[in-house]
Design a protein around this motif. Structure first.
Motif, PDB file in Angstrom:
ATOM      1  N   LEU A 133       0.660  -1.323  -0.163  1.00 50.32           N
ATOM      2  CA  LEU A 133       0.115  -0.161  -0.196  1.00 50.32           C
ATOM      3  C   LEU A 133       1.390   1.029  -0.285  1.00 50.32           C
ATOM      4  O   LEU A 133       1.361   1.108   0.942  1.00 50.32           O
ATOM      5  N   VAL A 134       1.257   2.292  -1.054  1.00 50.86           N
ATOM      6  CA  VAL A 134       1.639   3.354  -1.326  1.00 50.86           C
ATOM      7  C   VAL A 134       0.814   4.300  -0.439  1.00 50.86           C
ATOM      8  O   VAL A 134      -0.530   4.845  -1.844  1.00 50.86           O
ATOM      9  N   MET A 135       1.654   5.378  -0.265  1.00 53.18           N
ATOM     10  CA  MET A 135       0.740   7.119  -0.742  1.00 53.18           C
ATOM     11  C   MET A 135       1.965   7.872  -0.396  1.00 53.18           C
ATOM     12  O   MET A 135       3.058   7.487  -0.409  1.00 53.18           O
ATOM     13  N   ARG A 136       1.076   7.921  -2.585  1.00 52.42           N
ATOM     14  CA  ARG A 136       2.793   9.131  -2.733  1.00 52.42           C
ATOM     15  C   ARG A 136       2.060  11.138  -2.569  1.00 52.42           C
ATOM     16  O   ARG A 136       1.508  11.038  -1.369  1.00 52.42           O
ATOM     17  N   GLU A 137       3.914  11.508  -2.477  1.00 48.48           N
ATOM     18  CA  GLU A 137       3.649  12.467  -3.123  1.00 48.48           C
ATOM     19  C   GLU A 137       3.334  13.500  -1.365  1.00 48.48           C
ATOM     20  O   GLU A 137       2.292  13.797  -0.930  1.00 48.48           O
TER      21      GLU A 137
ATOM     22  N   SER B  60       4.078   0.870   2.948  1.00 48.18           N
ATOM     23  CA  SER B  60       2.922  -0.320   4.112  1.00 48.18           C
ATOM     24  C   SER B  60       2.816  -1.984   3.205  1.00 48.18           C
ATOM     25  O   SER B  60       2.488  -1.709   1.720  1.00 48.18           O
ATOM     26  N   SER B  61       2.855  -3.006   4.029  1.00 45.90           N
ATOM     27  CA  SER B  61       3.291  -3.688   3.790  1.00 45.90           C
ATOM     28  C   SER B  61       1.343  -4.386   3.893  1.00 45.90           C
ATOM     29  O   SER B  61       0.416  -3.498   4.755  1.00 45.90           O
ATOM     30  N   LEU B  62       0.703  -4.856   3.527  1.00 48.95           N
ATOM     31  CA  LEU B  62      -1.559  -5.282   3.467  1.00 48.95           C
ATOM     32  C   LEU B  62      -1.274  -6.340   4.077  1.00 48.95           C
ATOM     33  O   LEU B  62      -0.984  -7.491   3.187  1.00 48.95           O
TER      34      LEU B  62
ATOM     35  N   PRO C 252      -6.611  -5.918   9.943  1.00 56.79           N
ATOM     36  CA  PRO C 252      -5.280  -4.796  10.451  1.00 56.79           C
ATOM     37  C   PRO C 252      -3.992  -5.525  10.367  1.00 56.79           C
ATOM     38  O   PRO C 252      -3.531  -6.389  10.200  1.00 56.79           O
ATOM     39  N   PRO C 253      -3.028  -3.792  10.545  1.00 52.32           N
ATOM     40  CA  PRO C 253      -2.048  -3.955  10.118  1.00 52.32           C
ATOM     41  C   PRO C 253      -1.109  -5.491  10.923  1.00 52.32           C
ATOM     42  O   PRO C 253      -1.318  -5.085  12.277  1.00 52.32           O
TER      43      PRO C 253
ATOM     44  N   TYR D 289      -2.068  -0.491  15.570  1.00 54.18           N
ATOM     45  CA  TYR D 289      -2.609   0.903  14.740  1.00 54.18           C
ATOM     46  C   TYR D 289      -3.742  -0.902  14.539  1.00 54.18           C
ATOM     47  O   TYR D 289      -3.488  -1.936  14.121  1.00 54.18           O
ATOM     48  N   SER D 290      -5.264   0.429  14.404  1.00 58.75           N
ATOM     49  CA  SER D 290      -6.034  -0.268  13.997  1.00 58.75           C
ATOM     50  C   SER D 290      -6.503  -0.616  12.773  1.00 58.75           C
ATOM     51  O   SER D 290      -7.285  -2.072  12.823  1.00 58.75           O
ATOM     52  N   ASP D 291      -6.079   0.161  12.148  1.00 61.82           N
ATOM     53  CA  ASP D 291      -6.394  -0.084  10.578  1.00 61.82           C
ATOM     54  C   ASP D 291      -5.696   0.973   9.801  1.00 61.82           C
ATOM     55  O   ASP D 291      -4.233   1.255  10.633  1.00 61.82           O
ATOM     56  N   TYR D 292      -5.543   0.716   8.040  1.00 65.55           N
ATOM     57  CA  TYR D 292      -4.322   1.349   7.712  1.00 65.55           C
ATOM     58  C   TYR D 292      -4.411   3.139   7.723  1.00 65.55           C
ATOM     59  O   TYR D 292      -3.962   3.660   7.187  1.00 65.55           O
ATOM     60  N   HIS D 293      -5.676   2.814   7.998  1.00 65.66           N
ATOM     61  CA  HIS D 293      -6.248   4.747   7.622  1.00 65.66           C
ATOM     62  C   HIS D 293      -5.116   5.284   9.153  1.00 65.66           C
ATOM     63  O   HIS D 293      -4.844   6.135   8.786  1.00 65.66           O
ATOM     64  N   GLN D 294      -5.735   4.520  10.139  1.00 64.49           N
ATOM     65  CA  GLN D 294      -4.742   4.976  11.184  1.00 64.49           C
ATOM     66  C   GLN D 294      -3.070   5.377  11.068  1.00 64.49           C
ATOM     67  O   GLN D 294      -2.565   5.730  11.561  1.00 64.49           O
TER      68      GLN D 294
END
Length: 391
Positions: free
Chosen positions: A29-33, A50-52, A61-62, A112-117
């Motif tokens: 999972l990639v967050m760019r910029e 992040s790995s998924l 959960p991560p 972390y509870s989820d990938y948003h957090q």
């Protein structure tokens, strides 16, 4: 990868809805910029990775609090490194073209509870100093989502990414593999090949899947499936197409009349009895310049217990001479041919398949190969594994 993963996973959907530039690359999972400050107090952008962890097409959960970062090490507004998140620095190859220079560690007390957090926590840590220098910058850039590539799998393969071998797994991605014979050993070969990202798997066998086959094949056939008496290739395609999209079934016995079906493959596993047809197949593969592995399993019942030998013989364009010097029998059996024995048990079929798969992966550079053997035998009595015909 299908965009269903974003629509079915509330945490991923929330990330995109809030304007973060999110992508999925292989198992990442990639967050760019993501804006950050470098050591020269310049505002730059990098990528958080992040790995998924998935259950089908829904996130779990991560499984780790660690992330990777592609960019120089992020700093405070005064140019001093943000040491609180420092973990490792190096050249990380994460697969599917994803690379990184650093990994970061910032773990909440309860994880972390989820990938948003997880992703927003790191994005805020990294981008906070950048906002001090340039108040208008933000990781929420509201880019249009890209159309993502279709995977050969029906759901994401996350095992490689969890242990950092995605780049190695990619070495198999361009392969078009033929499996000739889906008996006890060939069916286990399929089980292992279907869990790799090869582009195509061609199955060749004209036999019917019957009750005795069910007891030396992977998985478990139902009584209803056995009553239908399907062709082996059709039965196994129905099982493994649940995972892999590239399986083609050919309910034929390869011989001189149809050996052209092998054209276009890049590797072959020959899991069939000896005889003239095997010679024809091997000659065709040699003409095509295709590497292959031929397997053999011979057991004898003597004094109330089984004993025998498993064989794996590889042939590559760089070394084929041993094949025609007795390593592979074309005679079709006989009293002196151990491999003509039809005694087979699932555990040794599976072991023979495993040895064949390992050799294939050695040839393709997935596993280290110091001896580069092209012929090996495993003897049950004494648990002896011998390598020969080393290049």
């Amino acid at each position: 990868m299908s965009p269903r993963l974003f629509s079915h996973s509330p945490d991923l959907k929330q990330l995109r809805d809030e304007g973060y530039f999110m992508q999925i690359r292989g198992n990442c999972l990639v967050m760019r910029e993501v804006p950050y400050v470098d050591s020269q107090r310049q505002v730059r952008t990098g990528s958080l990775i992040s790995s998924l962890a998935l259950a089908g097409d829904i996130t779990c959960p991560p499984d780790t609090h660690v992330v990777h970062f592609d960019g120089s090490f992020p700093c405070q507004a005064d140019g001093t490194p943000i040491q609180g998140i420092s973990h490792q620095t190096g050249d990380f190859t994460l697969g599917d073209g994803v690379t990184a220079k650093h990994s970061f560690s910032s773990k909440p007390a309860d994880g972390y509870s989820d990938y948003h957090q997880k992703m927003t926590t790191y994005a805020n840590i990294i981008s906070g100093p950048a906002k001090v220098l340039k108040p208008d910058v933000s990781p929420r850039v509201f880019r249009e989502p890209e159309i993502e590539d279709n995977s050969i799998f029906n759901y994401m393969e996350t095992a490689s990414g969890r242990v950092g071998i995605s780049a190695l797994t990619e070495r198999l991605a361009s392969e078009k593999v033929a499996i000739v014979g889906l008996g006890g050993t060939g069916s286990y070969v399929l089980d292992f090949v279907a869990k790799t990202p090869v582009r195509e798997i061609r199955l060749f066998d004209d036999d019917t899947f019957l009750q005795h086959n069910a007891f030396r094949a992977p998985s478990a056939a139902s009584i209803e499936e056995l009553r239908d008496a399907p062709k082996k290739v059709d039965y196994f395609k129905s099982v493994y197409s649940k995972m892999h999209r590239g399986i083609a079934a050919h309910a034929v016995r390869l011989d001189a009349s149809n050996v052209h079906f092998l054209t276009g493959i890049s590797f072959a596993f020959i899991c069939m009895d000896s005889g003239g047809a095997k010679r024809t197949i091997i000659e065709k593969l040699e003409t095509l310049g295709v590497a292959f592995v031929d397997v053999g399993l011979g057991l004898e019942l003597v004094n109330g217990s089984l004993g025998g030998i498993l064989r794996v013989t590889a042939s590559t364009p760089q070394k084929r001479d041993h094949v025609h010097k007795g390593r592979i029998s074309f005679s079709g059996g006989g009293a002196d041919d151990l491999y003509s024995s039809n005694i087979q048990v699932a555990d040794l079929n599976a072991l023979n398949a495993v040895l064949a798969i390992i050799k294939w992966k050695k040839i393709r550079g997935f596993y280290r190969d110091l001896e580069n053997e092209h012929h090996s035998t495993y003897t049950t009595d004494g648990n002896m594994l011998l390598n020969e015909d080393c290049k």
